[in-house]
Write a protein that holds these residues in place. Structure first.
Motif, short mmCIF file in Angstrom:
data_model
loop_
_atom_site.label_atom_id
_atom_site.label_comp_id
_atom_site.label_asym_id
_atom_site.label_seq_id
_atom_site.Cartn_x
_atom_site.Cartn_y
_atom_site.Cartn_z
N UNK A 103 0.81 -1.22 0.00
CA UNK A 103 0.00 0.00 0.00
C UNK A 103 0.85 1.27 0.00
N UNK A 104 1.82 1.38 0.87
CA UNK A 104 2.66 2.57 0.94
C UNK A 104 3.40 2.76 -0.38
N UNK A 105 3.95 1.71 -0.92
CA UNK A 105 4.67 1.78 -2.19
C UNK A 105 3.75 2.28 -3.31
N UNK A 106 2.54 1.75 -3.39
CA UNK A 106 1.59 2.18 -4.43
C UNK A 106 1.17 3.64 -4.24
N UNK A 107 0.98 4.05 -3.01
CA UNK A 107 0.63 5.45 -2.75
C UNK A 107 1.73 6.39 -3.23
#
Length: 127
Positions: A103-107
């Protein structure tokens, strides 16, 4: 001196000792670990705060800040976390939800590779 992060995740917790451990694991296992995790205990009367403190102690490589809030109101807890966060972008997260591992990477990819001047990310993933 606090590190300035691109993303601060503010996690609010109230009496979630049975769920908070799994929630915290999803942050420990993120594919992108460059974020600040701001944990706010909203006056829990169970072991939630102790679990968060133990998590911080055993994950020293992560940038984790813990606050005990004197109020049980969600707004007050989120405000306390927001005021004390360093991230340019803030993600609010509830203690009974958890994130997918990337999630953090995609954000961050969304923030860097989109042409929008205003970014608003909502991440609500409940299993």
């Amino acid at each position: 001196m606090p590190k300035n992060h691109l993303i601060s995740v503010i996690l609010l917790c109230y009496n979630l000792e049975k769920l908070i451990g799994k929630n915290l694991e999803c942050f420990m296992n993120q594919t992108d670990k460059e974020f600040e995790l701001v944990l706010v205990d909203n006056s829990s009367n169970d072991n939630s705060l102790k679990i968060m403190e133990n998590f911080k102690a055993s994950n020293k490589e992560m940038d984790i800040i813990i606050f005990k809030n004197d109020s049980t109101k969600v707004y007050d807890g989120r405000k306390k976390g927001f005021v004390n966060s360093t991230g340019r972008f803030v993600m609010f997260h509830d203690g009974d939800d958890w994130l997918e591992l990337e999630t953090i990477e995609k954000c961050k990819k969304r923030l860097f590779f989109s042409s929008y001047s205003l970014h608003c990310l909502f991440c609500f993933i409940r299993r």
